[in-house]
Design an enzyme around this catalytic site. Sequence first.
Site, mmCIF file in Angstrom:
data_model
loop_
_atom_site.group_PDB
_atom_site.id
_atom_site.type_symbol
_atom_site.label_atom_id
_atom_site.label_comp_id
_atom_site.label_asym_id
_atom_site.label_seq_id
_atom_site.Cartn_x
_atom_site.Cartn_y
_atom_site.Cartn_z
ATOM 1 C CD GLU A 176 -25.452 29.172 4.951
ATOM 2 O OE1 GLU A 176 -26.173 28.148 4.996
ATOM 3 O OE2 GLU A 176 -25.617 30.091 4.130
ATOM 4 C CD GLU A 245 -41.007 12.661 12.517
ATOM 5 O OE1 GLU A 245 -40.068 11.989 12.942
ATOM 6 O OE2 GLU A 245 -41.949 13.034 13.224
#
Length: 310
Positions: A176, A245
């Site tokens: 990662e 959102e």
Amino acid sequence: MAPLRFSANLSWLFPELSGFPARLRAAGSSGFEAAEIGWAYAEPPEALARAAREAGLRIVLINTPPGAWHVPDRDRVGQCGRSRELRPILSAGDREKGENGLGAVPGRQAAFREGLEQAVLYAKALGCSRIHLMAGRVPKGADRAAVRGEMEIVFLENLRHAAEVLAQENLVGLLEPINTRITDPGYFLDTPQQAAAILQKVGRPNLQLQMDLFHWQIMDGNLTGNVREFLPIVDEGYRGFVGCEYQPRGEGGLSLAPGQVLWRDSVRQGLSSSAWAEMPRALLPSGNTVEGLSWLRAYWELRGRPQAGQ
């Protein structure tokens, strides 16, 4: 497109709770189906496995140990089913002292291999098939450009060893990239381009790329292009996801809508639609975690929850 399947990164979520068993129970109660435990080594693996089962959670990822650790008495930690009973207990200051993984750190090869053995032990106990092989930081005081070649050689050596060990246990190792602009300025592996080049040099099918859009966005910003370019070497079962959102975001934010588009395009290109979208530190709720997860409950109300086989 099927709803996203979220896993809880319990190294960051539910910090108000002490110990991973309590965090696992809280994640299960909050509706998660899966969890990641970055540094699980202060808890006996049997206790973690039991807590995960009771919470109805799958453990989908653990990390190799970040650094210095010791082995306490066998009687205190219990039996783990292997001839060599190792149990590293990480002190709270290990990462603050400068270590965040050992894979590419010169002079720490033996410690990396011992940590890998311990990670395999935990992964097997937890039923977890993926281990994040942490690269570590550039040594303090060293110039990144000056030591890059040496660190890459060490990393390649350790990764080849890890690939052999993991293959024997049918496990996958993940790399990662962690951004060096906000999260960890000293981390050695910081872009998908660098990780892809290293994976190509190692050439082992059970070592793959972990896609964390939070870090990719901060380092490059070209998410659509990077996802398309590196998709073939991204692990199909575990993918980091960032954005929502329903809750305000800080630096490097990405709303759920474009993230969904990237995910949809990934599925269309042949990736598993059952891959897990990590709930990482990037979405760390402020204050009480359960209250801060209101955005996730709103997402589930809007999109529904994934059904078995999706």
